[in-house]
Design a protein around this motif. Sequence first.
Motif, PDB file in Angstrom:
ATOM      1  N   CYS A  20       0.816  -1.223   0.000  1.00 19.65           N
ATOM      2  CA  CYS A  20       0.000   0.000   0.000  1.00 19.65           C
ATOM      3  C   CYS A  20       0.844   1.264   0.000  1.00 19.65           C
ATOM      4  O   CYS A  20       0.315   2.354  -0.192  1.00 19.65           O
ATOM      5  CB  CYS A  20      -0.924   0.020   1.219  1.00 19.65           C
ATOM      6  SG  CYS A  20      -2.333  -1.093   1.093  1.00 19.65           S
ATOM      7  N   PHE A  21       2.142   1.124   0.243  1.00 19.69           N
ATOM      8  CA  PHE A  21       2.986   2.312   0.398  1.00 19.69           C
ATOM      9  C   PHE A  21       4.170   2.306  -0.561  1.00 19.69           C
ATOM     10  O   PHE A  21       5.189   2.934  -0.290  1.00 19.69           O
ATOM     11  CB  PHE A  21       3.474   2.414   1.848  1.00 19.69           C
ATOM     12  CG  PHE A  21       2.363   2.539   2.849  1.00 19.69           C
ATOM     13  CD1 PHE A  21       1.804   3.769   3.139  1.00 19.69           C
ATOM     14  CD2 PHE A  21       1.860   1.413   3.488  1.00 19.69           C
ATOM     15  CE1 PHE A  21       0.776   3.887   4.055  1.00 19.69           C
ATOM     16  CE2 PHE A  21       0.831   1.517   4.403  1.00 19.69           C
ATOM     17  CZ  PHE A  21       0.277   2.761   4.691  1.00 19.69           C
ATOM     18  N   GLN A  22       4.057   1.599  -1.683  1.00 21.19           N
ATOM     19  CA  GLN A  22       5.160   1.508  -2.639  1.00 21.19           C
ATOM     20  C   GLN A  22       4.739   2.048  -4.004  1.00 21.19           C
ATOM     21  O   GLN A  22       3.895   1.464  -4.674  1.00 21.19           O
ATOM     22  CB  GLN A  22       5.629   0.048  -2.777  1.00 21.19           C
ATOM     23  CG  GLN A  22       6.229  -0.529  -1.504  1.00 21.19           C
ATOM     24  CD  GLN A  22       6.579  -2.004  -1.627  1.00 21.19           C
ATOM     25  OE1 GLN A  22       6.317  -2.631  -2.646  1.00 21.19           O
ATOM     26  NE2 GLN A  22       7.177  -2.560  -0.579  1.00 21.19           N
ATOM     27  N   GLY A  23       5.344   3.164  -4.396  1.00 18.72           N
ATOM     28  CA  GLY A  23       5.167   3.697  -5.745  1.00 18.72           C
ATOM     29  C   GLY A  23       3.745   4.103  -6.081  1.00 18.72           C
ATOM     30  O   GLY A  23       2.890   4.302  -5.213  1.00 18.72           O
ATOM     31  N   VAL A  24       3.476   4.213  -7.383  1.00 19.13           N
ATOM     32  CA  VAL A  24       2.145   4.558  -7.897  1.00 19.13           C
ATOM     33  C   VAL A  24       1.413   3.263  -8.214  1.00 19.13           C
ATOM     34  O   VAL A  24       1.848   2.485  -9.066  1.00 19.13           O
ATOM     35  CB  VAL A  24       2.241   5.431  -9.161  1.00 19.13           C
ATOM     36  CG1 VAL A  24       0.843   5.758  -9.691  1.00 19.13           C
ATOM     37  CG2 VAL A  24       3.021   6.704  -8.871  1.00 19.13           C
ATOM     38  N   GLY A  25       0.320   3.022  -7.511  1.00 23.16           N
ATOM     39  CA  GLY A  25      -0.430   1.793  -7.737  1.00 23.16           C
ATOM     40  C   GLY A  25      -1.242   1.833  -9.016  1.00 23.16           C
ATOM     41  O   GLY A  25      -1.237   2.816  -9.762  1.00 23.16           O
ATOM     42  N   LYS A  26      -1.931   0.734  -9.277  1.00 21.82           N
ATOM     43  CA  LYS A  26      -2.837   0.669 -10.433  1.00 21.82           C
ATOM     44  C   LYS A  26      -4.002  -0.235 -10.062  1.00 21.82           C
ATOM     45  O   LYS A  26      -3.805  -1.377  -9.633  1.00 21.82           O
ATOM     46  CB  LYS A  26      -2.121   0.126 -11.670  1.00 21.82           C
ATOM     47  CG  LYS A  26      -3.025   0.118 -12.912  1.00 21.82           C
ATOM     48  CD  LYS A  26      -2.252  -0.248 -14.173  1.00 21.82           C
ATOM     49  CE  LYS A  26      -1.857  -1.705 -14.205  1.00 21.82           C
ATOM     50  NZ  LYS A  26      -1.286  -2.094 -15.524  1.00 21.82           N
ATOM     51  N   LEU A  27      -5.206   0.296 -10.201  1.00 20.88           N
ATOM     52  CA  LEU A  27      -6.398  -0.461  -9.859  1.00 20.88           C
ATOM     53  C   LEU A  27      -6.474  -1.727 -10.706  1.00 20.88           C
ATOM     54  O   LEU A  27      -6.438  -1.665 -11.937  1.00 20.88           O
ATOM     55  CB  LEU A  27      -7.646   0.407 -10.072  1.00 20.88           C
ATOM     56  CG  LEU A  27      -8.987  -0.192  -9.664  1.00 20.88           C
ATOM     57  CD1 LEU A  27      -9.006  -0.549  -8.189  1.00 20.88           C
ATOM     58  CD2 LEU A  27     -10.118   0.768  -9.998  1.00 20.88           C
ATOM     59  N   LYS A  28      -6.568  -2.885 -10.038  1.00 25.28           N
ATOM     60  CA  LYS A  28      -6.530  -4.161 -10.744  1.00 25.28           C
ATOM     61  C   LYS A  28      -7.831  -4.430 -11.494  1.00 25.28           C
ATOM     62  O   LYS A  28      -8.917  -4.047 -11.063  1.00 25.28           O
ATOM     63  CB  LYS A  28      -6.273  -5.295  -9.742  1.00 25.28           C
ATOM     64  CG  LYS A  28      -4.906  -5.241  -9.074  1.00 25.28           C
ATOM     65  CD  LYS A  28      -4.758  -6.374  -8.068  1.00 25.28           C
ATOM     66  CE  LYS A  28      -3.400  -6.313  -7.384  1.00 25.28           C
ATOM     67  NZ  LYS A  28      -3.253  -7.383  -6.359  1.00 25.28           N
ATOM     68  N   GLY A 206      -4.864  -3.116  -5.494  1.00 25.46           N
ATOM     69  CA  GLY A 206      -3.666  -2.606  -6.151  1.00 25.46           C
ATOM     70  C   GLY A 206      -3.458  -1.113  -6.019  1.00 25.46           C
ATOM     71  O   GLY A 206      -2.616  -0.551  -6.731  1.00 25.46           O
ATOM     72  N   LEU A 207      -4.185  -0.456  -5.131  1.00 27.70           N
ATOM     73  CA  LEU A 207      -4.047   0.987  -4.947  1.00 27.70           C
ATOM     74  C   LEU A 207      -3.020   1.291  -3.853  1.00 27.70           C
ATOM     75  O   LEU A 207      -2.850   0.506  -2.917  1.00 27.70           O
ATOM     76  CB  LEU A 207      -5.389   1.609  -4.583  1.00 27.70           C
ATOM     77  CG  LEU A 207      -6.495   1.472  -5.641  1.00 27.70           C
ATOM     78  CD1 LEU A 207      -7.807   2.038  -5.117  1.00 27.70           C
ATOM     79  CD2 LEU A 207      -6.098   2.166  -6.933  1.00 27.70           C
ATOM     80  N   THR A 208      -2.342   2.419  -3.964  1.00 26.95           N
ATOM     81  CA  THR A 208      -1.319   2.793  -2.991  1.00 26.95           C
ATOM     82  C   THR A 208      -1.644   4.134  -2.348  1.00 26.95           C
ATOM     83  O   THR A 208      -2.417   4.936  -2.878  1.00 26.95           O
ATOM     84  CB  THR A 208       0.074   2.868  -3.643  1.00 26.95           C
ATOM     85  OG1 THR A 208       0.042   3.808  -4.733  1.00 26.95           O
ATOM     86  CG2 THR A 208       0.516   1.511  -4.148  1.00 26.95           C
ATOM     87  N   LEU A 209      -1.006   4.386  -1.199  1.00 28.70           N
ATOM     88  CA  LEU A 209      -1.181   5.614  -0.447  1.00 28.70           C
ATOM     89  C   LEU A 209       0.137   6.373  -0.403  1.00 28.70           C
ATOM     90  O   LEU A 209       1.214   5.791  -0.563  1.00 28.70           O
ATOM     91  CB  LEU A 209      -1.628   5.302   0.990  1.00 28.70           C
ATOM     92  CG  LEU A 209      -2.933   4.523   1.148  1.00 28.70           C
ATOM     93  CD1 LEU A 209      -3.101   4.086   2.595  1.00 28.70           C
ATOM     94  CD2 LEU A 209      -4.114   5.366   0.703  1.00 28.70           C
ATOM     95  N   ASN A 210       0.034   7.678  -0.186  1.00 30.52           N
ATOM     96  CA  ASN A 210       1.225   8.498   0.007  1.00 30.52           C
ATOM     97  C   ASN A 210       1.538   8.521   1.503  1.00 30.52           C
ATOM     98  O   ASN A 210       0.829   9.155   2.280  1.00 30.52           O
ATOM     99  CB  ASN A 210       0.974   9.921  -0.495  1.00 30.52           C
ATOM    100  CG  ASN A 210       2.209  10.796  -0.408  1.00 30.52           C
ATOM    101  OD1 ASN A 210       3.159  10.482   0.296  1.00 30.52           O
ATOM    102  ND2 ASN A 210       2.197  11.907  -1.112  1.00 30.52           N
ATOM    103  N   PRO A 211       2.602   7.823   1.938  1.00 30.31           N
ATOM    104  CA  PRO A 211       2.873   7.730   3.385  1.00 30.31           C
ATOM    105  C   PRO A 211       3.120   9.081   4.037  1.00 30.31           C
ATOM    106  O   PRO A 211       2.849   9.261   5.228  1.00 30.31           O
ATOM    107  CB  PRO A 211       4.129   6.842   3.447  1.00 30.31           C
ATOM    108  CG  PRO A 211       4.750   6.921   2.088  1.00 30.31           C
ATOM    109  CD  PRO A 211       3.618   7.119   1.134  1.00 30.31           C
ATOM    110  N   GLU A 212       3.630  10.051   3.283  1.00 33.60           N
ATOM    111  CA  GLU A 212       3.918  11.368   3.854  1.00 33.60           C
ATOM    112  C   GLU A 212       2.643  12.134   4.199  1.00 33.60           C
ATOM    113  O   GLU A 212       2.680  13.076   5.000  1.00 33.60           O
ATOM    114  CB  GLU A 212       4.773  12.187   2.883  1.00 33.60           C
ATOM    115  CG  GLU A 212       6.149  11.589   2.638  1.00 33.60           C
ATOM    116  CD  GLU A 212       6.966  12.414   1.670  1.00 33.60           C
ATOM    117  OE1 GLU A 212       6.439  13.445   1.189  1.00 33.60           O
ATOM    118  OE2 GLU A 212       8.115  12.036   1.380  1.00 33.60           O
ATOM    119  N   LYS A 213       1.521  11.757   3.597  1.00 35.60           N
ATOM    120  CA  LYS A 213       0.268  12.467   3.839  1.00 35.60           C
ATOM    121  C   LYS A 213      -0.684  11.692   4.758  1.00 35.60           C
ATOM    122  O   LYS A 213      -1.790  12.149   5.017  1.00 35.60           O
ATOM    123  CB  LYS A 213      -0.427  12.779   2.510  1.00 35.60           C
ATOM    124  CG  LYS A 213       0.344  13.764   1.641  1.00 35.60           C
ATOM    125  CD  LYS A 213      -0.444  14.145   0.409  1.00 35.60           C
ATOM    126  CE  LYS A 213       0.311  15.183  -0.430  1.00 35.60           C
ATOM    127  NZ  LYS A 213      -0.441  15.568  -1.643  1.00 35.60           N
TER     128      LYS A 213
END
Length: 484
Positions: A20-28, A206-213
């Motif tokens: 969830c916290f790696q790179g730009v995800g992509k909806l599966k 497959g979605l990711t989050l921005n850990p800084e936010k």
Amino acid sequence: MGPEVNTLTDTNIKQKFPECFQGVGKLKDFELNIHIDPEVRPVAQSPRRIPFGLRKKVEDKLSELLDADIIEKAEGPTPWVSPVCIVPKPSGEITLCVDMRQANEAIQRERHPIPTIDEISFHQIELAEESRGITTFATHCGLYRYKRLMFGITSAPEVYQHIIQQVLQGCEGVQNIADDIILHGPTIELHDQRLTKVLERLQEKGLTLNPEKCELHIPKITFMGHLVSDKGIGPTEEKVEVVVDAREPKTVSEIRSFLGLVNFCSRFIPDLATIAEPLRKLTRTTTPFVWEAETVIVSDASPVGLGAVLLQRQEGVMKVLAYANRERSTKYFLTDHKPLEVIYSKTHKPSARIERWVLRLQNYDFTVEYLPGPENIADTLSRLIPVKLESSVNVADQYVRFIAENAAPIAVPIQEIEEVSACDVELSLVRNAVQSGKLKELPRDYRNVGNELTVLGKLVLRGARLVIPNALQARVLDLAHEGH
């Protein structure tokens, strides 16, 4: 003491849900189709000139987007081509913004309700192959097109809102406004149970989050311009300060403006009609305008304070909107600056400052309509803003300075160009005409491009190009020939 509660922390969340916290995800298992009106004739626009000082940054950004599988080289026929603009980030990096105004004429919007949002990223949603062509953009490196949903597509906000709502369906205690997700719970245990389910859902999709936010276990939060806490929803301190610091209205028109802004936030103000009645009396023709030592306190709300009010025409009467218009898709902005009617047209070449506004607003469907100052309730409101707010640096000015600094020839310092421009008689006339809005007073050679001109200090820009004063033109030309 009771049993120790094993709460989630920033560290163990990232360990438990690393994807969830790696790179730009992509909806599966999802590809988005953009509905395009076949009756609208495609337009292939020429690329805009990119200053030489920015070309390496543009090339690096293109490589980054290619590596992240967000864009691809455009191959074969490309009936739709849009120009790209370069926008600076505080970090010194850049963002590529595609001017989609012409292409958006062909995009048919889906009517999913959506709250008010600002600029956001949509790159986790893949575009279907047949929907990528309309995103084609031109750079000095060639043609590219987006493989993912992008900011600038007019239908992107409501589509993205609907997709994320579907992803989070069934998760309790969670709401989203586009990619801003807020999760709540009455206890830490229940909060963490809900958070775990949301993270499991995002990782599964497959979605990711921005850990800084990401913020965790906080008692209150500023969310979409409001303060949300265990006490409910209220205004932020910044908004309250605008009302507290506003000077007293001096005319009937200024009182109407202030009352319009108070009504904008009326849901936060108990007994508003009673509190505002002394002010309303001053707007009546039968009541003389006398401002006495009477105090009116607005304790729970404030205006945005930008000198603009969003209105809606309902049964022939303009009324203040609260946050978003769910009944009509087209919004009307009334202005007492008539040239804006032309400047915001789909085909107009704007100045650098206006261009930044255009880029930020291209996701919205609106019409600019001229309204004389005395009839515009926002006209006097802008004069009630405290001086300290008026002097703050704004995004448009930052963008203009960025353009100017990168448009200057490497061998001629921009400070020297500004110093010489200050003494240039012709550029002095240009600055006066642009700053006063009297474009008819421009020197003859500048009249056809008046709306493309921007003034920054003593510098003059035409679009993204710096106007070189007469005394430096020969030197700059010699440097250009040496470069060749």
